[in-house]
Design a protein around this motif. Sequence first.
Motif, PDB file in Angstrom:
ATOM      1  N   MET A 286      51.530 113.920  55.148  1.00 29.41           N
ATOM      2  CA  MET A 286      51.055 114.604  56.176  1.00 29.41           C
ATOM      3  C   MET A 286      51.807 114.774  57.288  1.00 29.41           C
ATOM      4  N   GLU A 287      52.088 115.954  57.966  1.00 32.85           N
ATOM      5  CA  GLU A 287      53.080 116.179  58.714  1.00 32.85           C
ATOM      6  C   GLU A 287      52.996 115.914  60.364  1.00 32.85           C
ATOM      7  N   HIS A 288      51.985 115.047  60.639  1.00 32.30           N
ATOM      8  CA  HIS A 288      51.728 114.534  62.092  1.00 32.30           C
ATOM      9  C   HIS A 288      53.112 114.703  62.622  1.00 32.30           C
ATOM     10  N   ALA A 318      61.386 117.200  52.569  1.00 35.71           N
ATOM     11  CA  ALA A 318      61.893 118.365  53.289  1.00 35.71           C
ATOM     12  C   ALA A 318      60.597 119.106  53.790  1.00 35.71           C
ATOM     13  N   HIS A 319      59.605 119.436  52.991  1.00 34.81           N
ATOM     14  CA  HIS A 319      58.329 119.697  53.299  1.00 34.81           C
ATOM     15  C   HIS A 319      57.764 119.375  54.516  1.00 34.81           C
ATOM     16  N   GLU A 320      57.526 118.159  54.581  1.00 35.04           N
ATOM     17  CA  GLU A 320      56.799 117.721  55.726  1.00 35.04           C
ATOM     18  C   GLU A 320      57.676 117.613  57.013  1.00 35.04           C
ATOM     19  N   THR A 321      59.016 117.637  56.970  1.00 36.02           N
ATOM     20  CA  THR A 321      59.934 117.812  57.826  1.00 36.02           C
ATOM     21  C   THR A 321      59.998 119.341  58.409  1.00 36.02           C
ATOM     22  N   ALA A 322      60.072 120.177  57.640  1.00 32.67           N
ATOM     23  CA  ALA A 322      59.851 121.923  57.826  1.00 32.67           C
ATOM     24  C   ALA A 322      58.674 122.040  58.668  1.00 32.67           C
ATOM     25  N   HIS A 323      57.453 121.191  58.448  1.00 32.45           N
ATOM     26  CA  HIS A 323      56.105 121.539  59.203  1.00 32.45           C
ATOM     27  C   HIS A 323      56.476 121.149  60.604  1.00 32.45           C
ATOM     28  N   MET A 324      57.500 120.501  61.002  1.00 31.23           N
ATOM     29  CA  MET A 324      57.626 120.276  62.396  1.00 31.23           C
ATOM     30  C   MET A 324      57.657 121.700  63.177  1.00 31.23           C
ATOM     31  N   LYS A 341      51.662 127.898  57.011  1.00 31.03           N
ATOM     32  CA  LYS A 341      52.312 126.817  57.508  1.00 31.03           C
ATOM     33  C   LYS A 341      52.838 125.848  56.115  1.00 31.03           C
ATOM     34  N   GLU A 342      51.832 126.102  55.204  1.00 27.14           N
ATOM     35  CA  GLU A 342      52.174 125.606  53.796  1.00 27.14           C
ATOM     36  C   GLU A 342      53.328 126.345  53.021  1.00 27.14           C
ATOM     37  N   VAL A 343      53.060 127.633  52.941  1.00 28.06           N
ATOM     38  CA  VAL A 343      54.123 128.377  52.276  1.00 28.06           C
ATOM     39  C   VAL A 343      55.367 128.197  52.985  1.00 28.06           C
ATOM     40  N   ILE A 404      47.571 128.448  47.613  1.00 23.72           N
ATOM     41  CA  ILE A 404      48.057 128.328  49.103  1.00 23.72           C
ATOM     42  C   ILE A 404      49.441 127.705  48.718  1.00 23.72           C
ATOM     43  N   TYR A 405      49.591 126.518  47.835  1.00 24.52           N
ATOM     44  CA  TYR A 405      50.654 125.684  47.553  1.00 24.52           C
ATOM     45  C   TYR A 405      51.694 126.389  46.685  1.00 24.52           C
ATOM     46  N   GLN A 406      50.956 126.996  45.866  1.00 28.57           N
ATOM     47  CA  GLN A 406      51.905 127.489  44.803  1.00 28.57           C
ATOM     48  C   GLN A 406      51.974 128.842  44.439  1.00 28.57           C
TER      49      GLN A 406
HETATM   50 ZN   LIG Z   1      52.222 120.571  54.037  1.00 29.73          ZN
END
Ligand SMILES: [Zn+2]
Length: 851
Positions: A286-288, A318-324, A341-343, A404-406
Amino acid sequence: MRRSSACLIVILSLAACSVEHAKEFRAPEPGVALELAAHRAATLSNVRYDIRIDIPATRDSAVLGVIDVRFAVSKADEPLVLDFRAPFEFVLGVLLDGDSVSFSVSTDHIVIPTNTVAAGEHTVTVRFRSTDAALNRQDDFLYALFVPDRASTAMPVFEQPDLKARFTLTLTIPSAWKALSNGALASRVSAGTGRDRVRFAETKSISTYLFTFAAGALAVDSAVRNGRTLTMYHRETDPEKLQRNRDAIYDLHATALTWLEQYTAIDYPFDKFAFLALPAFQFGGMEHPGAIWYRAESLFLDPAASRTQELGRASLIAHETAHMWFGNLVTMRWFNDVWMKEVFANFMAAKIAGPSFPDLNLDLRFFQAHQPAAYGVDRTAGANPIRQPLDNLRGAGSLYGAIIYQKAPVVMQQLESLIGETVLRDGLRLYLDRFRYANATWPDLVSILDSLTPEDLSTWSDVWVNQTGRPRVTARWTDSGLVVTQGDDVANRGLLWNQPVVVAMGVGDSVLEQRVLLRGAQAFVPMTLPSTPVFLLAGADGVGYARFVLDGLSRETLLARVHELPTPLHRAVAWQTLWEEVLEDSLTANEFVNATVVALDRERDELVAQQELGLLRGAYWRFLTDSSRAAIAPDVEAALWRALEAAPTPGRKGAYFSAIVGLTLSPDGVARLERIWRKQETPRGLPLVEQQYIGLAEALALRGVPNADAILTEQERRITNPDRLARFRFVRPAFSADLGVRDSLFRTFANVDNRRRESWVLDAMSAMHHPLRAEYSLPTVRASLELVEEIQRTGDIFFPLRWLNATLDGHRSADAAQIVREFLAERPDLAPRLRGKVLQAADDLFRVTGK
Ligand SMILES: [Zn+2]
């Protein structure tokens, strides 16, 4: 619990509050209605929270706090509404600008009446008690997880993504504990009697769902990469495991940060970078901002980890970091756009993690990570579109899922191929820059991209983003060329899902590819070939998205020769396409399982092998009858052992071993597993770790070996890791040979307190409903379905579907299908998205029973 909707109780008013006043008062709708959110976004600004929270050492004692909510209000035409999803008595006092004020407490809200708060700057101070709902309290640590709308279960806030705020947090914690939050650690001082006061610096402007904190017995480690300090908090007790994974974890973060700064042309937008590895965390991550939470098991890999697991870890980081950037810097205005944000996180993760794995096939990986799971929802009667309406934030959790995710990343991939990499990147840079530290919608982005390309993106977006399902695409060879046609998978809708379709054609000994741009119901490419193709496989590039229907000859050829296709991506697409044929009854499960047995020890690609194992597992337990399964088990086991022997690395051996543990049924096979568990035999070249012995003990119990209980007792004694031990003790009754013991465990799940450790609950449910025990667990299926609404209210966002899957995956009987049908028929009031999830989870069951 506390959720009686029409009820309004006015309490705790410091000014005397007459009954008359209470009658006039119209309570806001429970949850956060879109209307309330829109009004607040239009009238409130400059929000800041200063939060002081007291965390006791024991998990039974209450968490108490005080919050100063500062804001500017432009118009005082409506009551001021703060969101607080707690029992009324958890509101301990409310002040406005330091003075007492008349206020009301209704379900999910604290309300200060109209005209009390004049236009201008104000501070509302609330003393409160937190509910534990989103605090994940354990004996010696806790962590907050507020996504999507649960910050208000811990403290009063304006719970909506587009009222971004700066947070300042002070935690008072036991002196032996450590703590982290989004902001950097600013000070730590003694608060007397074994307690410390920890203050965190004010954050940048963030949404409430991104605010977080954790405290407890945590170890801290840090490293510097590219001049930036990365800090890791964890609870790993095995120093070797930590040491083995440490550098990779930091390097992967550093690579992702550098890549994203270049792609977006925006420096890392938050003040510090830290993360916390949590055992049995509900999500992968989770990308807090400044404080990412990860599932520890996804970061700290075993020595036997496969390349797939390594890529999974790299992609997750990479996914969580990209969320920043995508989600945290620019956030959706409302949760209907949570998919964006998920895509983008997934899309960027694929680009970032890929180059570190030159030995892995990225196109293959993309296909495997997306289409199969997306089809798993999109082919069902419970499918949802990517962009879903949401009238109250309470429903936000139910938006998440494979679509959403896939599916969305596939659609994004197609968008990129439609408008080009550069246009997409430039558009995203404009979008991130224009809306930084603010909010935006999907139409905002579409209009930016539309201005950069001649394509009509809004029509394209309407089919792919606003509708459910997929086209049925068929490739056909004629004497003069290749014909590709599409129809709608949903009756009487007639949508056109325009996309490039790549068709692989088996001609002689070679496989040729032809790209066909499908921009209507049919496309024709004139061409000549030396001979008539023996198969046509559409979607062969792994980007196409459709039910690609095979003709009879292609089905027959691929079933016999799928393992001979020279390209791993073609094999992967072929396996998925054949699987779809099983689901639609054009192919029997026996034929499919036989084909995998032939292919298992010939497959040289690790990812394709993994996919085969997953499909084999589904076909074996779900689609074979008990008697065909028993008949084919010795062949399946022998093929898996051969594949394990032939596998070149411990990682690959580990994948086959876990399939062996999952599928073994023959008496000889079970006896061998028991010898391995007793350490009388070791699979050659595969040193087993604690987790694998636990899996073996559980598998032996499920197979009803005579001394199962003694094995479980001995396994419990063997476990050294305290978190794994706690899990094992929790799930153990689910493996009992005694149905009464299993049923009693299930009955405890009716109480929300016994469902807090969701991953443990799911493990237990899967064991109770294991195919070998489905007959006995059938009577509890209905009760399990009945619980799902409450689970949706009390659990985390993926829990309802996972609960449903854990309940239904093991069943293949007509009786089970009937129970689900009756439940749906008797519950017309079931929320549509929840009904959709039941239909998703029951899809295979309905197919296998022909209902
Ligand atoms: Zn995510």
